[in-house]
Design an enzyme around this catalytic site. Structure first.
Site, PDB file in Angstrom:
ATOM      1  N   LYS A   1      27.720  54.190   7.118  1.00 19.75           N
ATOM      2  CA  LYS A   1      26.400  53.716   6.687  1.00 19.75           C
ATOM      3  C   LYS A   1      25.550  53.366   7.912  1.00 19.75           C
ATOM      4  O   LYS A   1      26.066  52.800   8.886  1.00 19.75           O
ATOM      5  CB  LYS A   1      26.588  52.483   5.800  1.00 19.75           C
ATOM      6  CG  LYS A   1      25.311  51.968   5.144  1.00 19.75           C
ATOM      7  CD  LYS A   1      25.648  50.792   4.240  1.00 19.75           C
ATOM      8  CE  LYS A   1      24.455  50.273   3.486  1.00 19.75           C
ATOM      9  NZ  LYS A   1      24.824  49.159   2.582  1.00 19.75           N
TER      10      LYS A   1
ATOM     11  N   SER B   1      23.359  49.612  -1.949  1.00 14.81           N
ATOM     12  CA  SER B   1      22.578  50.213  -0.877  1.00 14.81           C
ATOM     13  C   SER B   1      23.355  51.248  -0.061  1.00 14.81           C
ATOM     14  O   SER B   1      22.760  51.989   0.711  1.00 14.81           O
ATOM     15  CB  SER B   1      22.065  49.110   0.050  1.00 14.81           C
ATOM     16  OG  SER B   1      23.155  48.415   0.640  1.00 14.81           O
TER      17      SER B   1
ATOM     18  N   SER C   1      26.819  46.699  -3.056  1.00 12.50           N
ATOM     19  CA  SER C   1      26.394  47.912  -2.359  1.00 12.50           C
ATOM     20  C   SER C   1      27.440  48.932  -1.961  1.00 12.50           C
ATOM     21  O   SER C   1      27.104  50.029  -1.569  1.00 12.50           O
ATOM     22  CB  SER C   1      25.574  47.537  -1.136  1.00 12.50           C
ATOM     23  OG  SER C   1      24.415  46.871  -1.544  1.00 12.50           O
TER      24      SER C   1
END
Length: 487
Positions: free
Chosen positions: A91, A171, A195
């Site tokens: 990420k 996310s 997330s």
């Protein structure tokens, strides 16, 4: 590039969409496939699926160099590390030296950290090859992955791996999509309130949020030190266990937990479910009962109100102070105001300008009030009370975990309105309470919804520091659900 005949052989050897770490490392150890060939194969798959917006940056050249290093290493007869030939997506809020770390926002697009976050370094040392930095909800402040700043021409938002008309969740959107779409076998995301688990559920992979503090937080763009943790995404619980062991350097004892396993069912988490989730989650429960797992109804009064008193006050207060500290400590050369000026996604812009910068929160009466007193109250009172509620519930009913649908709804359609407050609340409702007390949660895929044909996840949450038990139980549940996921 690979010759066509060779390519066909490789395709028969390895199903990229489902290949686990043990599948891949076995092929490499046997000499059936080289690390370099794996990089080529996966990058072809990444190339074909650019429209999903799974990545913010990629580096095939560096990935190939890494692969060649490991191929040479094997050729010299040295022992294979645990992740030999395994590609990894990270990420874009977790530092990897050599890559920018944009946190999904324009102001940080050129920020290049000098060192790699310990959580990733541990995997690289075991042979993992980082292919690139995965897309995410801007600054990780949202759960749809509809980032208006980072996308290919004409397609906004990270798109669902099963149906690209829908969002990926967030996310850690790109991390989950990259795994689900066979662009990498494993990925690392971060989870503050949903997330890692939510996008894993919405795309059909396994996602794990460890107990807060189990993994080092350094080298990660923060939201909240109270709630943030990195977490792995993969195709199997065994892969999650392996990643966890490599990061923590702790063995997971594969003890079968005391039989029968007792899972708590609290009504709060089973309300407001859409039809597909309701149907599939109840079907999964029935399978568990048939397999001899005990499902115990539990009452958790005040869960909703306690959660409400912690959730936003912590994120809004720490969201400002932790980010200011991060920008300074990492010598980004950028201050918070400059970051906020350039935020692209309207939902994120709004939370920063209305809440985080002025340190204000809307109270139950609809008035804007200072967040700090509410934050102090959350940390000193509400959080210990919520933890005690969980501890007492587990103790009184001798529970091993709570069980519930990871998300109350399947992935919504991608649109400019998708990051509405209504969608936010529906998507985060079930994952949020556990996050507020830092406990471990594991989301498992339980098949596709009958109408939507979109993935649905079931989560188990344990008390803080019961990560080993949750993972072992997760493996047992995964076995029970295996038929659901191969229909």
């Amino acid at each position: 590039m690979l010759s066509t005949t060779k390519k066909l052989d490789l395709d028969q050897l390895i199903q990229l969409n489902t290949a686990t770490v043990s599948d891949i490392t076995r092929l490499v150890r046997e000499g059936t496939i080289s690390c370099e060939q794996l990089v080529q194969l996966y990058f072809e798959n990444i190339e074909k699926q650019q429209g999903l917006n799974a990545f913010i940056s990629l580096d095939q050249t560096v990935a190939i160099q890494q692969a060649q290093f490991w191929d040479q290493y094997i050729a010299e007869g040295k022992p294979c590390p645990a992740l030999i030939g395994v590609l990894l997506a990270v990420k874009d809020n977790i530092h990897v030296a050599g890559f920018p770390n944009s946190a999904g926002t324009p102001a940080l697009a050129e920020f290049r950290p000098k060192t790699t976050a310990p959580v990733i370094q541990a995997l690289i040392e075991q042979g993992a090859i980082v292919v690139g930095k995965a897309n995410m909800h801007e600054l990780a402040f949202g759960v749809t992955g509809y980032n208006t700043a980072m996308h290919i021409e004409g397609v906004v938002g990270t798109r669902n791996a099963v149906n690209p008309l829908h969002v990926a969740g967030g996310s850690s959107s790109g991390s989950a999509v990259a795994v689900a779409a066979g662009m990498v076998p494993i990925a690392i995301g971060t989870d503050t309130g949903a997330s890692v688990r939510l996008p894993s559920a919405l795309n059909g992979c396994v996602g794990f949020r460890p107990t807060v503090g189990r993994y080092a937080q350094e080298g990660i763009t923060p939201i909240s030190h109270t709630r943030d943790t990195a977490g792995p995404i993969a195709h199997s619980v065994a892969d999650i266990m392996l990643i966890d062991q490599l990061i923590t350097r702790q063995q997971i004892a594969t003890v079968i937990p005391k039989q029968p396993i007792r899972l708590g069912l609290c009504a709060y988490f089973w309300e407001n479910l859409d039809e597909d989730v309701q149907q599939q989650a109840h079907h999964a429960l029935q399978l568990l009962k048939n397999a001899g797992i005990e499902i115990i109804n539990v009452d958790m009064p005040d869960l909703a109100s306690l959660n409400h008193r912690i959730s936003f006050p912590v994120v809004i207060y720490e969201g400002k102070h932790d980010l200011i500290q991060y920008l300074k400590n990492n010598e980004t050369g950028i201050n918070l105001d400059e970051v906020v000026d350039q935020i692209s996604s309207p939902d994120v812009q709004q939370i920063f300008t209305q809440n985080i910068l002025p340190e204000l929160i809307v109270d139950l009466a609809g008035q804007s009030v200072a967040v700090e007193p509410l934050y102090q109250e959350a940390i000193a009172e509400a959080r210990p009370q919520l933890l005690a509620l969980y501890q007492n519930t587990f103790h009184d009913h001798q529970l091993d975990a709570l069980v519930f649908p990871t998300s109350t709804i399947v992935a919504p359609l991608a649109s400019e309105q998708v990051s509405s407050i209504e969608n936010f609340q529906a998507l985060i409702r079930n994952t949020d309470p556990g996050s507020n007390i830092g406990l471990p949660g594991l989301s498992l895929p339980i098949g596709l919804g009958a109408k939507s044909k979109l993935p649905i996840g079931l989560e188990i949450d344990g008390l803080p520091n019961t990560d080993h038990e949750i993972l072992v139980i997760g493996q047992i549940l995964e076995q029970i659900f295996s038929d659901l996921n191969h229909h």
